[in-house]
Design an enzyme around this catalytic site. Structure first.
Site, PDB file in Angstrom:
ATOM      1  N   GLY A   1       7.326   4.912   7.917  1.00  0.00           N
ATOM      2  CA  GLY A   1       6.565   6.162   7.996  1.00  0.00           C
ATOM      3  C   GLY A   1       6.839   6.845   9.319  1.00  0.00           C
ATOM      4  O   GLY A   1       7.881   6.606   9.956  1.00  0.00           O
ATOM      5  N   SER A   2       5.900   7.661   9.750  1.00  0.00           N
ATOM      6  CA  SER A   2       6.156   8.479  10.937  1.00  0.00           C
ATOM      7  C   SER A   2       5.986   7.667  12.224  1.00  0.00           C
ATOM      8  O   SER A   2       5.282   6.649  12.249  1.00  0.00           O
ATOM      9  CB  SER A   2       5.206   9.673  10.946  1.00  0.00           C
ATOM     10  OG  SER A   2       3.883   9.198  11.024  1.00  0.00           O
TER      11      SER A   2
ATOM     12  N   CYS B   1      14.430   9.813   5.977  1.00  0.00           N
ATOM     13  CA  CYS B   1      14.276   9.480   7.400  1.00  0.00           C
ATOM     14  C   CYS B   1      15.584   9.693   8.146  1.00  0.00           C
ATOM     15  O   CYS B   1      15.606  10.253   9.228  1.00  0.00           O
ATOM     16  CB  CYS B   1      13.792   8.050   7.547  1.00  0.00           C
ATOM     17  SG  CYS B   1      14.824   6.884   6.659  1.00  0.00           S
TER      18      CYS B   1
ATOM     19  N   THR C   1       2.259   7.289  13.365  1.00  0.00           N
ATOM     20  CA  THR C   1       1.505   6.247  12.656  1.00  0.00           C
ATOM     21  C   THR C   1       2.003   4.870  13.095  1.00  0.00           C
ATOM     22  O   THR C   1       1.205   3.945  13.261  1.00  0.00           O
ATOM     23  CB  THR C   1       1.643   6.419  11.130  1.00  0.00           C
ATOM     24  OG1 THR C   1       1.314   7.754  10.786  1.00  0.00           O
ATOM     25  CG2 THR C   1       0.743   5.475  10.374  1.00  0.00           C
ATOM     26  N   GLY C   2       3.307   4.730  13.301  1.00  0.00           N
ATOM     27  CA  GLY C   2       3.871   3.452  13.764  1.00  0.00           C
ATOM     28  C   GLY C   2       3.219   2.988  15.063  1.00  0.00           C
ATOM     29  O   GLY C   2       2.911   1.810  15.240  1.00  0.00           O
TER      30      GLY C   2
ATOM     31  N   GLU D   1      11.091  16.587  14.289  1.00  0.00           N
ATOM     32  CA  GLU D   1      11.624  16.160  12.985  1.00  0.00           C
ATOM     33  C   GLU D   1      11.093  17.113  11.914  1.00  0.00           C
ATOM     34  O   GLU D   1       9.883  17.162  11.662  1.00  0.00           O
ATOM     35  CB  GLU D   1      11.163  14.726  12.674  1.00  0.00           C
ATOM     36  CG  GLU D   1      11.738  14.227  11.367  1.00  0.00           C
ATOM     37  CD  GLU D   1      11.171  12.883  10.907  1.00  0.00           C
ATOM     38  OE1 GLU D   1      10.000  12.590  11.179  1.00  0.00           O
ATOM     39  OE2 GLU D   1      11.935  12.148  10.256  1.00  0.00           O
TER      40      GLU D   1
ATOM     41  N   LYS E   1       0.854  -1.195   0.000  1.00  0.00           N
ATOM     42  CA  LYS E   1       0.000   0.000   0.000  1.00  0.00           C
ATOM     43  C   LYS E   1       0.885   1.239   0.000  1.00  0.00           C
ATOM     44  O   LYS E   1       1.494   1.605   0.999  1.00  0.00           O
ATOM     45  CB  LYS E   1      -0.910   0.053   1.232  1.00  0.00           C
ATOM     46  CG  LYS E   1      -1.972   1.145   1.062  1.00  0.00           C
ATOM     47  CD  LYS E   1      -2.528   1.679   2.354  1.00  0.00           C
ATOM     48  CE  LYS E   1      -1.763   2.830   2.931  1.00  0.00           C
ATOM     49  NZ  LYS E   1      -1.746   4.061   2.106  1.00  0.00           N
TER      50      LYS E   1
ATOM     51  N   GLU F   1       9.893   1.033  10.557  1.00  0.00           N
ATOM     52  CA  GLU F   1      10.988   1.967  10.241  1.00  0.00           C
ATOM     53  C   GLU F   1      10.400   3.360  10.350  1.00  0.00           C
ATOM     54  O   GLU F   1       9.632   3.782   9.482  1.00  0.00           O
ATOM     55  CB  GLU F   1      11.500   1.718   8.803  1.00  0.00           C
ATOM     56  CG  GLU F   1      12.133   0.358   8.576  1.00  0.00           C
ATOM     57  CD  GLU F   1      13.491   0.214   9.235  1.00  0.00           C
ATOM     58  OE1 GLU F   1      14.030   1.215   9.743  1.00  0.00           O
ATOM     59  OE2 GLU F   1      14.001  -0.912   9.268  1.00  0.00           O
TER      60      GLU F   1
HETATM   61  P1  NAD Z   1       2.942   8.575   7.450  1.00  0.00           P
HETATM   62  O1  NAD Z   1       3.163   7.848   8.727  1.00  0.00           O
HETATM   63  O2  NAD Z   1       2.017   9.731   7.474  1.00  0.00           O
HETATM   64  O3  NAD Z   1       2.377   7.616   6.295  1.00  0.00           O
HETATM   65  C1  NAD Z   1       3.076   6.463   5.866  1.00  0.00           C
HETATM   66  C2  NAD Z   1       2.083   5.457   5.310  1.00  0.00           C
HETATM   67  O4  NAD Z   1       1.194   5.036   6.348  1.00  0.00           O
HETATM   68  C3  NAD Z   1       1.198   5.973   4.179  1.00  0.00           C
HETATM   69  O5  NAD Z   1       1.054   4.937   3.225  1.00  0.00           O
HETATM   70  C4  NAD Z   1      -0.129   6.244   4.891  1.00  0.00           C
HETATM   71  O6  NAD Z   1      -1.250   6.169   4.034  1.00  0.00           O
HETATM   72  C5  NAD Z   1      -0.155   5.121   5.905  1.00  0.00           C
HETATM   73  N1  NAD Z   1      -0.980   5.378   7.092  1.00  0.00           N
HETATM   74  C6  NAD Z   1      -1.283   6.574   7.669  1.00  0.00           C
HETATM   75  N2  NAD Z   1      -2.029   6.387   8.773  1.00  0.00           N
HETATM   76  C7  NAD Z   1      -2.186   5.045   8.911  1.00  0.00           C
HETATM   77  C8  NAD Z   1      -2.822   4.222   9.891  1.00  0.00           C
HETATM   78  N3  NAD Z   1      -3.434   4.741  10.946  1.00  0.00           N
HETATM   79  N4  NAD Z   1      -2.761   2.881   9.729  1.00  0.00           N
HETATM   80  C9  NAD Z   1      -2.109   2.325   8.687  1.00  0.00           C
HETATM   81  N5  NAD Z   1      -1.494   3.058   7.724  1.00  0.00           N
HETATM   82  C10 NAD Z   1      -1.519   4.399   7.839  1.00  0.00           C
HETATM   83  O7  NAD Z   1       4.413   8.967   6.960  1.00  0.00           O
HETATM   84  P2  NAD Z   1       4.801   9.890   5.730  1.00  0.00           P
HETATM   85  O8  NAD Z   1       4.437  11.297   6.093  1.00  0.00           O
HETATM   86  O9  NAD Z   1       4.294   9.270   4.484  1.00  0.00           O
HETATM   87  O10 NAD Z   1       6.405   9.751   5.695  1.00  0.00           O
HETATM   88  C11 NAD Z   1       7.265  10.594   6.404  1.00  0.00           C
HETATM   89  C12 NAD Z   1       7.729   9.932   7.688  1.00  0.00           C
HETATM   90  O11 NAD Z   1       8.274   8.656   7.399  1.00  0.00           O
HETATM   91  C13 NAD Z   1       8.844  10.693   8.374  1.00  0.00           C
HETATM   92  O12 NAD Z   1       8.628  10.683   9.768  1.00  0.00           O
HETATM   93  C14 NAD Z   1      10.083   9.891   8.041  1.00  0.00           C
HETATM   94  O13 NAD Z   1      11.160  10.052   8.933  1.00  0.00           O
HETATM   95  C15 NAD Z   1       9.533   8.502   8.035  1.00  0.00           C
HETATM   96  N6  NAD Z   1      10.387   7.602   7.249  1.00  0.00           N
HETATM   97  C16 NAD Z   1      11.123   6.661   7.915  1.00  0.00           C
HETATM   98  C17 NAD Z   1      11.984   5.824   7.221  1.00  0.00           C
HETATM   99  C18 NAD Z   1      12.824   4.792   7.944  1.00  0.00           C
HETATM  100  O14 NAD Z   1      13.349   3.890   7.290  1.00  0.00           O
HETATM  101  N7  NAD Z   1      12.975   4.853   9.253  1.00  0.00           N
HETATM  102  C19 NAD Z   1      12.080   5.949   5.824  1.00  0.00           C
HETATM  103  C20 NAD Z   1      11.312   6.906   5.167  1.00  0.00           C
HETATM  104  C21 NAD Z   1      10.460   7.731   5.909  1.00  0.00           C
END
Ligand code: NAD
Length: 475
Positions: A219-220, A275, A223-224, A372, A168, A241
């Site tokens: 992702g963030s 990230c 959300t994690g 961040e 996704k 991650e």
């Molecule tokens: P985000 O957490 O907003 O979204 C990431 C994904 O999660 C998207 O596909 C989104 O649709 C989905 N999502 C959102 N809410 C959800 C939920 N409640 N349940 C399941 N899925 C959900 O992150 P973003 O804004 O797309 O990316 C930026 C963030 O990602 C930054 O914090 C960055 O540091 C982090 N990031 C981390 C790494 C790593 O390897 N550690 C790599 C790239 C980005």
């Protein structure tokens, strides 16, 4: 209707609804993307579970040959994928080509990366073997900063260890992942690789679905945490991650001119939307003003603009939400006594262009230092004592990466050891490779990606313990 379709059970599938994907450089429509609904998710989960029955039993050599077919398609379509990536994500075309190139590099590395079973005991009485079994169906949830590469990392680790996968992508950047799905229809048996685009709600449905056995999320941190809670229903395995707030510490023995360019791109590659980008720059007081000036003057040469234009080295930030967050952080700099060395002022124009912004003299508890930023704005902080600066660098809930910059490599390695982060680099930052594990400490994540350790995260351990009849009767 749209040129882009979902990939479900080896077929291209239209959706009932579509959403707009906007080019961040022009704020115009790139394409309509399918918005997968519940019924489509149910069909996909059923197909992925059905495909797992034989894929989970298949030989590793067979799985490799499917990955090699995918590599061929990625190679053949490199340029069109890169163009699409620039349009949906904003990064300069050469960086987009590099992202597709990185996908190929990861494929190449992973076909040679193996998890091996281990004989724990082999005696006349007992043979005990540790084996790695696939988990079933993996949900791969991907962010918008490197949408193709992150999807490919997860795909490789999931399918090569015998799982099937539902990818996704982020609703901001679904298009290259949908193309990836199209290639996977040709390269893999039906149901092994599926791609569903949709909003955050689709992600929630996936992470709480009983027919999915693992979530690999990038992702963030916020959300994690939500995913961890919603995945608990059937105790899904998790790799998370998450976000970072990486510190780099520059000691006073460096040659300022020699480190300027490397430090700049450690912070500003992909317009800072990495990230593990350098997000807090700590500089020894002896060279503080000199390094600040060198960075300002280097920034003056960088052309920002539409990534499809020749000579552009930095694109816009990817979406309006992120752009507005940066504007807000910029306002907080003024309120909290920071000194703009360059940038800071956003001019009204088309596209989410935030100027390269360097900020001096902020306190560690200011917003720009403690949050961040994920964009082209960097706080530069002064230190005089090494022990104190290590403490300041570690004083964050994040722990993704960190770096020490010095000509004294022994001291550099010793200080790197004291950073509370998943990766600690010396004289470099964000050096991520397929043959080196990558993951976060503290609230930057759980688990690692890459290498056989990454593959292991997509398996469970099974112990086969065989006793000889003689040994049993002796008991
Ligand atoms: P985000 O957490 O907003 O979204 C990431 C994904 O999660 C998207 O596909 C989104 O649709 C989905 N999502 C959102 N809410 C959800 C939920 N409640 N349940 C399941 N899925 C959900 O992150 P973003 O804004 O797309 O990316 C930026 C963030 O990602 C930054 O914090 C960055 O540091 C982090 N990031 C981390 C790494 C790593 O390897 N550690 C790599 C790239 C980005």
């Amino acid at each position: 209707m749209s040129d882009f379709q979902l990939t479900i059970n080896g077929k291209g599938v239209d959706a009932e609804r579509y959403f707009e994907v906007i080019n961040p450089a022009t704020e115009t429509l790139v394409a309509q993307a399918p918005d997968a609904g519940r019924t489509q998710l149910e069909a996909t989960v059923a197909a992925a579970n059905a495909a797992f029955v034989s894929w989970g039993q298949s030989a590793r050599s067979e799985r490799n040959s499917h990955v090699q077919q995918l590599m061929g398609l990625l190679q053949k379509n490199l340029e069109s994928l890169a163009q699409l990536l620039t349009q949906e994500q904003g990064k300069p075309l050469q960086d987009a080509r590099d992202e597709v190139g990185a996908c190929l590099m990861w494929c190449e590395a992973f076909v040679h990366t193996r998890l091996t079973n281990k004989i724990l005991q082999d005696t006349p009485e007992n043979r005990i073997e540790l084996q790695h079994r696939p988990l079933g169906v993996v949900a791969a949830i991907v962010p918008w900063n490197a949408p193709l590469m992150v999807a490919v990392w997860k795909l490789l680790q999931a399918v090569l260890s015998g799982n099937t996968i539902i990818i996704k992508p982020s609703p901001y950047t679904p298009l290259t992942a949908l193309k990836l799905g199209e290639f996977c229809r040709q390269a893999f048996p039906p149901g092994v690789v599926n791609v569903l685009s949709g909003g955050n709600e689709l992600g929630q449905w996936m992470t709480s679905h009983e027919g999915i056995h693992k979530v690999s999320f990038t992702g963030s941190t916020n959300t994690g945490k939500q995913i961890m809670a919603s995945a608990s229903g059937n105790l899904k395995r998790l790799t998370l991650e998450l976000g970072g707030n990486d510190a780099a510490i520059v000691l006073n023995d460096v040659d300022v001119a020699a480190v300027t360019e490397k430090l700049f791109w450690s912070a500003f590659y992909n317009a800072g939307q990495i990230c593990a980008a350098l997000k807090r720059l700590y500089v020894h007081e002896d060279i503080y003003e000199a390094l600040c000036q060198a960075l300002v003057s280097y920034a003056g040469y960088i052309k920002q603009g539409n990534g499809l234009e020749e000579g552009v080295a930095m694109g816009p930030v990817q979406n309006r939400m992120q752009f507005e967050k940066l504007c807000e952080l910029s306002r907080s700099v003024q309120e909290e006594g920071g000194r703009f060395l360059c940038g800071g002022v956003v001019t009204a124009q088309q596209g989410y262009f935030f100027p390269i912004t360097l900020v001096a003299d902020l306190a560690d508890d200011s917003r720009l230092v403690s949050e961040e930023q994920f964009g082209p704005i960097l706080p530069i902080l002064k230190f005089s004592d090494v022990d104190e600066v290590i403490e300041r660098a570690n004083n964050t809930p994040y722990g993704l990466g960190g770096s020490i910059w010095t000509n004294n490599l022994e001291l550099g390695a010793e200080l790197a050891n004291r950073l509370e982060s998943g990766s600690a680099w010396v004289n470099q930052h964000a050096a991520v490779r397929p043959d080196v594990p990558f993951g976060g400490a503290k609230q930057s994540g759980i688990g690692v990606e890459n290498t056989e350790l990454g593959l292991a995260e997509f398996t469970r351990v099974q112990v086969i313990n065989v006793a000889s009849p003689a040994a049993v009767s002796a008991n």
